[in-house]
Design an enzyme around this catalytic site. Structure first.
Site, short mmCIF file in Angstrom:
data_model
loop_
_atom_site.label_atom_id
_atom_site.label_comp_id
_atom_site.label_asym_id
_atom_site.label_seq_id
_atom_site.Cartn_x
_atom_site.Cartn_y
_atom_site.Cartn_z
N TYR A 188 79.40 14.18 40.01
CA TYR A 188 78.15 14.91 40.30
C TYR A 188 78.25 15.65 41.63
O TYR A 188 77.68 16.73 41.79
CB TYR A 188 76.94 13.96 40.31
CG TYR A 188 76.54 13.50 38.93
CD1 TYR A 188 75.64 14.23 38.16
CD2 TYR A 188 77.06 12.33 38.39
CE1 TYR A 188 75.27 13.82 36.89
CE2 TYR A 188 76.71 11.91 37.13
CZ TYR A 188 75.81 12.66 36.38
OH TYR A 188 75.46 12.26 35.12
N ALA A 218 72.82 6.51 25.55
CA ALA A 218 72.22 6.88 24.26
C ALA A 218 70.73 6.51 24.26
O ALA A 218 69.91 7.23 23.67
CB ALA A 218 72.96 6.19 23.11
N SER A 269 78.08 3.24 15.42
CA SER A 269 78.05 2.08 16.31
C SER A 269 79.00 1.01 15.80
O SER A 269 79.24 0.90 14.60
CB SER A 269 76.62 1.51 16.35
OG SER A 269 76.59 0.31 17.07
N LEU A 277 80.47 7.67 24.33
CA LEU A 277 81.33 6.49 24.41
C LEU A 277 81.94 6.37 25.81
O LEU A 277 81.90 7.33 26.58
CB LEU A 277 82.47 6.64 23.40
CG LEU A 277 82.09 6.63 21.92
CD1 LEU A 277 83.24 7.14 21.07
CD2 LEU A 277 81.67 5.23 21.49
N LYS A 327 80.21 13.53 30.10
CA LYS A 327 81.07 13.64 31.27
C LYS A 327 81.59 12.27 31.64
O LYS A 327 80.89 11.30 31.33
CB LYS A 327 80.37 14.28 32.46
CG LYS A 327 78.97 13.77 32.82
CD LYS A 327 78.70 12.33 33.08
CE LYS A 327 79.41 11.61 34.18
NZ LYS A 327 79.00 10.18 34.29
#
Ligand code: NDP
Length: 364
Positions: A214, A44, A64, A106, A129
């Site tokens: 990835y 974030a 949060s 999260l 992801k």
């Protein structure tokens, strides 16, 4: 008339049959949709400053577990007190007309729950992801967003990053001939054994879920093909306190319908960030390949290896990703990395784990 940079990006992508990330810019209304950021952790912190460079997106709310952190971030990013939530009050977001999109940042094991709750609150969803802990959860997330008539996009930022898009264009345009072998390596030496990434319930798995994804993504978006078979081998020292419940290294091979194959590395024990696609007429190589910035391309052309310039992009990958979903919401278009893209990875990931466990090739 001199073509704009944006036009050149679109034109280059179109020539290669790629969906241009910025194709919707012209038709989207000139307004900014409100995002609620769920989870104020490390990523974030990467995303939040990028709203300043968006043209269609703004921060409207923060969710949060720490009221003190939420207040501090609200001040920094100009979020009103009425836009602050915790995990218990999250569902009240349905009454906040300022929020159009919920961005779930999260731990992986919470993606499913918060996507379902966001859809139930009538909000569109950008989910990080890996999409979920399991393919079954991913299916439920797609179904929930579809039933609520809301968009669902996965945070596959590389699809919006200039070097990756140029590598895709080069391969898809046939500039290295027919792709034969992809090598993709992603990993880092993970630290603190107490972190959620090393807790199976919150992470869904080890390096593969977090960083090896990835390698999987690169193999798929570079070839533009879906694998038909996987073979995997895992290597984990279970006496290492970091790897009580999740894997360290899991390498895998993918076979594609064209006959191309991919050799992929996924590791929590060593540092890797690169890919190479070798075709019948040359290769394209990236190192770093999928970093937040500074990705570099090299290619083999006429038997000579040389640096390949990364085209200038109108936006960085993070704000391009945020604006893409906002534009899709406003125009009704499907995101280029919708929930179905996350589900495809989840199914392949499950096959990779199965192959390693059963020590055999698994067909998809
Ligand atoms: P962090 O641990 O840094 O942050 C996660 C945040 O989630 C915490 O700060 C906390 O925020 C909140 N949270 C709520 N419940 C829990 C819990 N039980 N345990 C831990 N944290 C909790 O993780 P990251 O930001 O690095 O990763 C978050 C997601 O983003 C992951 O899915 C990851 O795969 C993805 N990611 C994607 C990247 C990309 O390049 N696309 C890069 C890095 C991560 P709060 O204190 O505000 O409640």
């Amino acid at each position: 008339m001199k073509p704009t940079r944006r036009f050149l990006m679109q034109f280059g992508a179109a020539a290669a049959g790629l969906a241009p990330a910025s194709r919707l810019a012209a038709s989207a209304p000139d307004r900014r949709l409100g995002y609620a950021i769920v989870g104020l952790g490390g990523y974030a912190d990467v995303i939040l400053p990028r709203f300043a460079e968006c043209t269609h997106s703004r921060v409207a709310a923060l969710v949060s577990g720490s009221p003190e952190k939420a207040r501090r971030y609200a001040e920094r990013y100009g979020v009103p007190q009425s836009g602050l939530y915790d995990y218990r009050t999250f569902d009240r977001i349905r009454d906040n007309p300022d929020v159009d999109i919920v961005y779930v940042i999260l731990p992986n094991g919470l993606h499913h729950e918060y996507t379902l709750r966001a859809a139930a609150a009538g909000k569109h969803v950008l989910c990080e992801k890996p999409m979920a802990n399991t393919a079954a959860e991913a299916e439920a997330m797609i179904a929930a967003c579809r039933a609520a008539d809301r968009k669902l996009m996965i945070g596959y930022r590389c699809h919006f990053e200039a070097a990756n898009r140029e590598a895709m264009r080069i391969v898809r345009a046939g500039e290295i001939g027919r792709p034969r072998v992809v090598t993709a390596e992603h990993g880092f030496n993970i630290g603190d054994p107490a972190q959620w990434r090393l807790d199976r319930a919150l992470a869904g798995g080890g390096s593969l879920m977090d960083i090896g994804i990835y390698s999987l993504q690169a193999a798929r978006y570079l070839t533009g093909e879906e694998p038909t078979q996987v073979v995997a081998m895992e290597s984990t020292d279970r006496s290492d306190p970091r790897f009580k419940t999740v894997e360290d290294t899991i390498n895998f091979q993918l076979r594609f319908p064209s006959g191309a194959v991919a050799n992929c590395v996924s590791s929590y024990g060593s540092h890797h960030n690169r890919y190479r696609v070798v075709g019948t007429e040359g290769w394209i190589d990236a190192e770093p390949g999928t970093a937040y910035s500074g990705n570099r391309l090299r290619r083999l052309k006429d038997w000579r290896a040389e640096d390949h310039p990364v085209p200038e992009a109108p936006q960085n990958q993070f704000s391009a990703q945020l604006d893409h979903l906002s534009q899709c919401v406003m125009t009704g278009a499907e995101p280029i990395v919708a929930g179905e893209e996350g589900l495809r990875d989840m199914r392949i990931i499950e096959a990779i784990y199965r192959s390693a466990r059963e020590e055999r090739a698994v067909s998809l």
